[in-house]
Design a protein around this motif. Sequence first.
Motif, PDB file in Angstrom:
ATOM      1  N   LEU A  94       0.826  -1.194   0.000  1.00 35.50           N
ATOM      2  CA  LEU A  94       0.000   0.000   0.000  1.00 35.50           C
ATOM      3  C   LEU A  94       0.868   1.255   0.000  1.00 35.50           C
ATOM      4  CD1 LEU A  94      -2.608  -1.097   2.683  1.00 35.50           C
ATOM      5  CD2 LEU A  94      -3.022  -0.862   0.221  1.00 35.50           C
ATOM      6  N   ASP A  95       0.321   2.310  -0.558  1.00 36.10           N
ATOM      7  CA  ASP A  95       0.995   3.607  -0.535  1.00 36.10           C
ATOM      8  C   ASP A  95       0.718   4.260   0.816  1.00 36.10           C
ATOM      9  OD1 ASP A  95       2.061   6.102  -0.884  1.00 36.10           O
ATOM     10  OD2 ASP A  95       1.050   6.518  -2.782  1.00 36.10           O
ATOM     11  N   VAL A  96       1.656   4.136   1.730  1.00 37.95           N
ATOM     12  CA  VAL A  96       1.434   4.597   3.104  1.00 37.95           C
ATOM     13  C   VAL A  96       1.385   6.120   3.200  1.00 37.95           C
ATOM     14  CG1 VAL A  96       2.479   2.505   4.031  1.00 37.95           C
ATOM     15  CG2 VAL A  96       3.897   4.544   3.690  1.00 37.95           C
ATOM     16  N   ARG A  97       1.674   6.808   2.107  1.00 35.76           N
ATOM     17  CA  ARG A  97       1.551   8.262   2.115  1.00 35.76           C
ATOM     18  C   ARG A  97       0.092   8.700   2.045  1.00 35.76           C
ATOM     19  NH1 ARG A  97       5.058   9.269  -3.101  1.00 35.76           N
ATOM     20  NH2 ARG A  97       3.580   7.638  -3.705  1.00 35.76           N
ATOM     21  N   ALA A  98      -0.797   7.785   1.641  1.00 34.49           N
ATOM     22  CA  ALA A  98      -2.212   8.112   1.470  1.00 34.49           C
ATOM     23  C   ALA A  98      -2.966   7.909   2.783  1.00 34.49           C
ATOM     24  CB  ALA A  98      -2.814   7.256   0.357  1.00 34.49           C
ATOM     25  N   TRP A  99      -2.545   8.609   3.812  1.00 36.77           N
ATOM     26  CA  TRP A  99      -3.101   8.407   5.147  1.00 36.77           C
ATOM     27  C   TRP A  99      -4.601   8.648   5.186  1.00 36.77           C
ATOM     28  CZ3 TRP A  99      -2.332   5.974   9.410  1.00 36.77           C
ATOM     29  CH2 TRP A  99      -3.011   6.335  10.577  1.00 36.77           C
ATOM     30  N   GLY A 100      -5.084   9.653   4.503  1.00 38.01           N
ATOM     31  CA  GLY A 100      -6.509   9.957   4.539  1.00 38.01           C
ATOM     32  C   GLY A 100      -7.376   8.832   4.030  1.00 38.01           C
ATOM     33  N   VAL A 101      -6.833   8.020   3.107  1.00 38.52           N
ATOM     34  CA  VAL A 101      -7.563   6.878   2.559  1.00 38.52           C
ATOM     35  C   VAL A 101      -7.409   5.652   3.458  1.00 38.52           C
ATOM     36  CG1 VAL A 101      -7.746   5.305   0.605  1.00 38.52           C
ATOM     37  CG2 VAL A 101      -7.331   7.735   0.208  1.00 38.52           C
ATOM     38  N   LEU A 102      -6.204   5.420   3.962  1.00 41.75           N
ATOM     39  CA  LEU A 102      -5.927   4.201   4.717  1.00 41.75           C
ATOM     40  C   LEU A 102      -6.444   4.255   6.151  1.00 41.75           C
ATOM     41  CD1 LEU A 102      -2.260   3.410   3.588  1.00 41.75           C
ATOM     42  CD2 LEU A 102      -4.418   2.839   2.466  1.00 41.75           C
ATOM     43  N   GLU A 103      -6.429   5.429   6.740  1.00 39.77           N
ATOM     44  CA  GLU A 103      -6.740   5.541   8.176  1.00 39.77           C
ATOM     45  C   GLU A 103      -8.105   4.973   8.558  1.00 39.77           C
ATOM     46  OE1 GLU A 103      -8.564   7.212  11.702  1.00 39.77           O
ATOM     47  OE2 GLU A 103      -9.067   7.771   9.630  1.00 39.77           O
ATOM     48  N   PRO A 104      -9.198   5.282   7.847  1.00 48.81           N
ATOM     49  CA  PRO A 104     -10.494   4.730   8.282  1.00 48.81           C
ATOM     50  C   PRO A 104     -10.580   3.215   8.157  1.00 48.81           C
ATOM     51  CG  PRO A 104     -10.730   5.947   6.208  1.00 48.81           C
ATOM     52  CD  PRO A 104      -9.365   6.238   6.722  1.00 48.81           C
ATOM     53  N   VAL A 105      -9.899   2.637   7.164  1.00 49.69           N
ATOM     54  CA  VAL A 105      -9.917   1.182   7.005  1.00 49.69           C
ATOM     55  C   VAL A 105      -9.147   0.527   8.140  1.00 49.69           C
ATOM     56  CG1 VAL A 105      -9.511  -0.730   5.430  1.00 49.69           C
ATOM     57  CG2 VAL A 105      -9.951   1.561   4.513  1.00 49.69           C
ATOM     58  N   LEU A 106      -7.972   1.051   8.434  1.00 48.15           N
ATOM     59  CA  LEU A 106      -7.157   0.486   9.498  1.00 48.15           C
ATOM     60  C   LEU A 106      -7.791   0.719  10.869  1.00 48.15           C
ATOM     61  CD1 LEU A 106      -3.677   1.505   8.082  1.00 48.15           C
ATOM     62  CD2 LEU A 106      -4.671  -0.793   8.160  1.00 48.15           C
ATOM     63  N   ALA A 107      -8.467   1.836  11.025  1.00 46.92           N
ATOM     64  CA  ALA A 107      -9.161   2.089  12.285  1.00 46.92           C
ATOM     65  C   ALA A 107     -10.224   1.022  12.544  1.00 46.92           C
ATOM     66  CB  ALA A 107      -9.787   3.483  12.274  1.00 46.92           C
ATOM     67  N   ASP A 108     -10.916   0.599  11.492  1.00 47.43           N
ATOM     68  CA  ASP A 108     -11.921  -0.451  11.666  1.00 47.43           C
ATOM     69  C   ASP A 108     -11.268  -1.779  12.042  1.00 47.43           C
ATOM     70  OD1 ASP A 108     -13.993   1.253  11.204  1.00 47.43           O
ATOM     71  OD2 ASP A 108     -14.368   0.604   9.135  1.00 47.43           O
ATOM     72  N   ARG A 109     -10.119  -2.053  11.483  1.00 45.76           N
ATOM     73  CA  ARG A 109      -9.413  -3.281  11.868  1.00 45.76           C
ATOM     74  C   ARG A 109      -8.995  -3.218  13.337  1.00 45.76           C
ATOM     75  NH1 ARG A 109      -5.894  -5.677   6.843  1.00 45.76           N
ATOM     76  NH2 ARG A 109      -7.595  -5.674   5.329  1.00 45.76           N
ATOM     77  N   PHE A 110      -8.528  -2.064  13.765  1.00 50.77           N
ATOM     78  CA  PHE A 110      -8.160  -1.894  15.171  1.00 50.77           C
ATOM     79  C   PHE A 110      -9.392  -2.025  16.070  1.00 50.77           C
ATOM     80  CE2 PHE A 110      -4.101   0.904  14.509  1.00 50.77           C
ATOM     81  CZ  PHE A 110      -3.524  -0.126  13.783  1.00 50.77           C
ATOM     82  N   ARG A 111     -10.521  -1.485  15.629  1.00 47.01           N
ATOM     83  CA  ARG A 111     -11.745  -1.577  16.432  1.00 47.01           C
ATOM     84  C   ARG A 111     -12.175  -3.034  16.614  1.00 47.01           C
ATOM     85  NH1 ARG A 111     -13.165   3.064  13.204  1.00 47.01           N
ATOM     86  NH2 ARG A 111     -13.188   4.938  14.515  1.00 47.01           N
ATOM     87  N   LEU A 112     -11.970  -3.843  15.591  1.00 52.88           N
ATOM     88  CA  LEU A 112     -12.278  -5.267  15.730  1.00 52.88           C
ATOM     89  C   LEU A 112     -11.447  -5.874  16.854  1.00 52.88           C
ATOM     90  CD1 LEU A 112     -13.610  -7.920  14.706  1.00 52.88           C
ATOM     91  CD2 LEU A 112     -11.611  -8.182  13.233  1.00 52.88           C
ATOM     92  N   CYS A 113     -10.167  -5.548  16.886  1.00 51.10           N
ATOM     93  CA  CYS A 113      -9.294  -6.058  17.955  1.00 51.10           C
ATOM     94  C   CYS A 113      -9.816  -5.643  19.323  1.00 51.10           C
ATOM     95  CB  CYS A 113      -7.881  -5.532  17.761  1.00 51.10           C
ATOM     96  SG  CYS A 113      -7.014  -6.145  16.293  1.00 51.10           S
ATOM     97  N   ARG A 114     -10.106  -4.363  19.453  1.00 56.51           N
ATOM     98  CA  ARG A 114     -10.557  -3.847  20.741  1.00 56.51           C
ATOM     99  C   ARG A 114     -11.875  -4.489  21.157  1.00 56.51           C
ATOM    100  NH1 ARG A 114      -8.257  -2.133  25.025  1.00 56.51           N
ATOM    101  NH2 ARG A 114      -9.353  -4.038  25.543  1.00 56.51           N
ATOM    102  N   GLY A 115     -12.787  -4.626  20.210  1.00 53.14           N
ATOM    103  CA  GLY A 115     -14.088  -5.193  20.513  1.00 53.14           C
ATOM    104  C   GLY A 115     -14.032  -6.649  20.924  1.00 53.14           C
ATOM    105  N   LYS A 116     -13.024  -7.384  20.441  1.00 55.61           N
ATOM    106  CA  LYS A 116     -12.890  -8.788  20.813  1.00 55.61           C
ATOM    107  C   LYS A 116     -12.119  -8.987  22.109  1.00 55.61           C
ATOM    108  CE  LYS A 116     -13.664 -11.461  16.659  1.00 55.61           C
ATOM    109  NZ  LYS A 116     -13.153 -12.569  15.804  1.00 55.61           N
TER     110      LYS A 116
END
Length: 280
Positions: free
Chosen positions: A131-153
Amino acid sequence: MRIRLRRRAVVRPLRRVLSAGVVLVLVLPAYACRVDLSPSGAPTAWPAEQARHWQWQWQLSGPLDPTVAANVFLLDPVATTAAQTAELRAKDRRLICQVYVGSVRSTDPDASRYPAATQGATGRRPQSRWLDVRAWGVLEPVLADRFRLCRGKGFGAVALADADGYAQRTGFPLDFDDQLLFNRRLAELARSLDLSPGLVNDVPQLAALAPDFDFAVNEECVRLRQCAKLLPFADADKPVFHVEYTGSTDDFCVTTVGYGFASIRKESTLNAWRVPCPLP
C-alpha cells in the motif's frame, strides 16, 4: 542455566520464513464495514519491572491452544473468537492482535475500500499488494476499523505487520521518513482506540520508533545478526518478543535472554507448537 550477555551470535544463511500459514484470515462482517464495538478495558500495560520476565506465544494458524504456559498471546483477531479471548483474559493473559497495515490481499473483504491507486507491487504474502502509506486519509479509516475489531474482541494491544514497505519494492517512491510518519500515526491511532501499539520487525527504524511504541516483535534476529538493534526497546524496559525458526534454544537463548528478550523457538507456520527460552 547461566545467562551471559552477548552482543554477537552464530548465524545461518538468510532464508525466507513467511508462509501462507502466517496469513491473516479476514471475514466479511469483521472488516468490510464499520461496527461500533464497546471497549473491554484500558490498553495493555507493560510494567517495567516485568520487562525481562514475559513468556509469550505467537499463534496464527491451527486450533488455538489456550493452555500454553505463556502470559502473553499474539493472535489473529479474526480467527480468534470473543469467547476464546474472554477465556484467556479470565486467566490474566495479555492479548495482542496482529494487523497487516502496509499491505492488502485481494481476498480481504475490505480490499475494495483501498483505491487501485493505493495498491502497488506484489507483497510478501500470497495475493497481496503493498500500500501507498503516504495516502493516510484513505488508509486511516480502514485500518481504524481493523483496530476496532481487535478492541471489541477483547485485545488490549495491536502488533503492526508489514510496516516496512519503504525497504521493499512496493511500486511507490516511499522513503524512510514516509514510513516513520505512517508508523507513528498508526501508534497514535491505536492509543486513541485503547490499544497498546507494537511493531513487528522493521528493524532499521526501531531506534527512531522506540519512543512511540510499547513493545517490539521480532523474527530471527539471531540468525540475521540484528539483535543489538532491538536494544532501544529492551534498554527502555519495553518488551521484545522474539522468535527463531531454526536452531536450538540451547544455542540462541543465552544471547537473547541476556539481551532481555522474551524468546521462543517456533515453526514458521506459527501454529501452537513452541519451545520457550527459560526466564532469567
